[in-house]
Design a protein around this motif. Structure first.
Motif, PDB file in Angstrom:
ATOM      1  N   PRO A   2       2.208  -3.173 -11.333  1.00 26.54           N
ATOM      2  CA  PRO A   2       0.753  -3.043 -11.510  1.00 26.54           C
ATOM      3  C   PRO A   2       0.179  -2.258 -10.335  1.00 26.54           C
ATOM      4  N   VAL A   3      -0.732  -1.346 -10.623  1.00 23.29           N
ATOM      5  CA  VAL A   3      -1.367  -0.535  -9.578  1.00 23.29           C
ATOM      6  C   VAL A   3      -2.867  -0.825  -9.595  1.00 23.29           C
ATOM      7  N   VAL A   4      -3.394  -1.216  -8.449  1.00 22.42           N
ATOM      8  CA  VAL A   4      -4.801  -1.589  -8.373  1.00 22.42           C
ATOM      9  C   VAL A   4      -5.482  -0.846  -7.223  1.00 22.42           C
ATOM     10  N   SER A   5      -6.778  -0.729  -7.326  1.00 25.87           N
ATOM     11  CA  SER A   5      -7.563  -0.130  -6.242  1.00 25.87           C
ATOM     12  C   SER A   5      -7.658  -1.125  -5.086  1.00 25.87           C
ATOM     13  N   VAL A  36      -4.925   3.980  -3.057  1.00 29.02           N
ATOM     14  CA  VAL A  36      -6.243   4.439  -2.626  1.00 29.02           C
ATOM     15  C   VAL A  36      -6.571   5.754  -3.335  1.00 29.02           C
ATOM     16  N   PRO A  37      -7.736   5.865  -3.951  1.00 27.35           N
ATOM     17  CA  PRO A  37      -8.094   7.096  -4.660  1.00 27.35           C
ATOM     18  C   PRO A  37      -8.486   8.213  -3.697  1.00 27.35           C
ATOM     19  N   VAL A  38      -7.482   8.864  -3.132  1.00 23.38           N
ATOM     20  CA  VAL A  38      -7.725   9.919  -2.154  1.00 23.38           C
ATOM     21  C   VAL A  38      -7.481  11.290  -2.777  1.00 23.38           C
ATOM     22  N   ASN A  39      -7.722  12.317  -2.014  1.00 15.28           N
ATOM     23  CA  ASN A  39      -7.454  13.687  -2.434  1.00 15.28           C
ATOM     24  C   ASN A  39      -5.962  13.848  -2.734  1.00 15.28           C
ATOM     25  N   THR A  57       0.856  -1.189   0.000  1.00 12.52           N
ATOM     26  CA  THR A  57       0.000   0.000   0.000  1.00 12.52           C
ATOM     27  C   THR A  57       0.889   1.236   0.000  1.00 12.52           C
ATOM     28  N   THR A  58       0.772   2.041  -1.041  1.00  8.23           N
ATOM     29  CA  THR A  58       1.582   3.249  -1.138  1.00  8.23           C
ATOM     30  C   THR A  58       0.942   4.230  -2.107  1.00  8.23           C
TER      31      THR A  58
END
Length: 248
Positions: free
Chosen positions: A93-96, A139-142, A83-84
């Motif tokens: 690979p980048v996943v939600s 994580v789709p954060v601000n 998690t980063t």
């Protein structure tokens, strides 16, 4: 002892604050996870602040695995997530979180061991840690405030695991000993109101009466009424009629 429930291991890499370790344990246990591994906690172990913060999840700390390096923590795993918020120049690979836990559930169902790495509070995972992972959870954060608290990140990922591994009912109604009204009850309720409203001269003018009655019937059918609701609505109308008759 840990449960027999198949699940990923959550690995806290060099956590700094005992409170966050305890909060992470509590977050894991909220969603039925109890495989915690801790890599070189800054303040050593045991840590009374962790135990206090864990509340009812203290047994996760008692059974947690403590190791010195990230390599040791994931040595028995077939697939590892990190998690980063940043890949830091590494092609991965980048996943939600949602997709990551779907992948985890699929692989664990096939007998593989999966781990999720969570970095230290101040700067997150280092490149040496991320390099050991097969994929990154982002994580789709601000973007202007991308830093998540360690326990928050654990909670979010644990929630997505629960969604991936269990059948979640997206919506329900707690009936509180009630039952849904049958169609015949709704029909009689409509009859009661239509009769009383007709007597009161509500359906006026005459050429609109049929349309008004149809709309009233349609309104009753749209309402999710229990048997108790129907009885109460009958009672409301009866009392209004009695009051009107008494007043007259």
């Amino acid at each position: 002892m840990p449960t027999d429930r198949p699940q990923p291991a959550f690995v806290l890499v060099r956590p700094q604050m005992g409170e966050n370790i305890g909060a992470a344990a509590r977050a894991m246990w909220n969603f039925g996870l109890d495989r915690m591994r801790i890599v070189a906690p800054r303040d050593g172990w045991p840590n009374p602040k962790s135990v206090a913060m864990a509340s009812g999840a203290g047994r996760l700390l008692d059974e947690a695995q403590f190791v010195d390096t990230t390599g040791e923590a994931v040595a028995d795993c077939h697939y590892v997530f990190a998690t980063t918020a940043r890949a830091r120049g590494l092609t991965k690979p980048v996943v939600s979180p949602e997709r990551a836990m779907q992948i985890a559930a699929e692989r664990i169902a096939e007998g593989e061991k999966v781990a999720v790495l969570f970095g230290p509070e101040r700067a997150g995972l280092e490149n040496d840690d991320i390099a050991r992972a097969n994929a990154i959870i982002n994580v789709p954060v601000n973007p202007e405030f991308a830093s998540l608290n360690l326990a928050q990140c654990v909670l979010l990922t644990a929630y997505e695991w629960q969604r991936a591994a269990s059948e979640i009912i997206p919506e329900r109604v707690d009936m509180a000993k009630a039952r849904w009204a049958e169609q015949i009850e709704i029909e009689k309720l409509g009859d009661h109101y239509e009769a009383q409203l007709d007597e009161a001269g509500f359906f006026f003018p005459d050429h609109k009466a049929q349309s008004m009655k149809l709309n009233l019937r349609n309104m009753w059918s749209r309402m999710a009424l229990t048997g108790t609701d129907v009885q109460m609505l009958h009672g409301v109308l009866r009392q209004m009629v009695r009051w009107k008759q008494r007043d007259g």
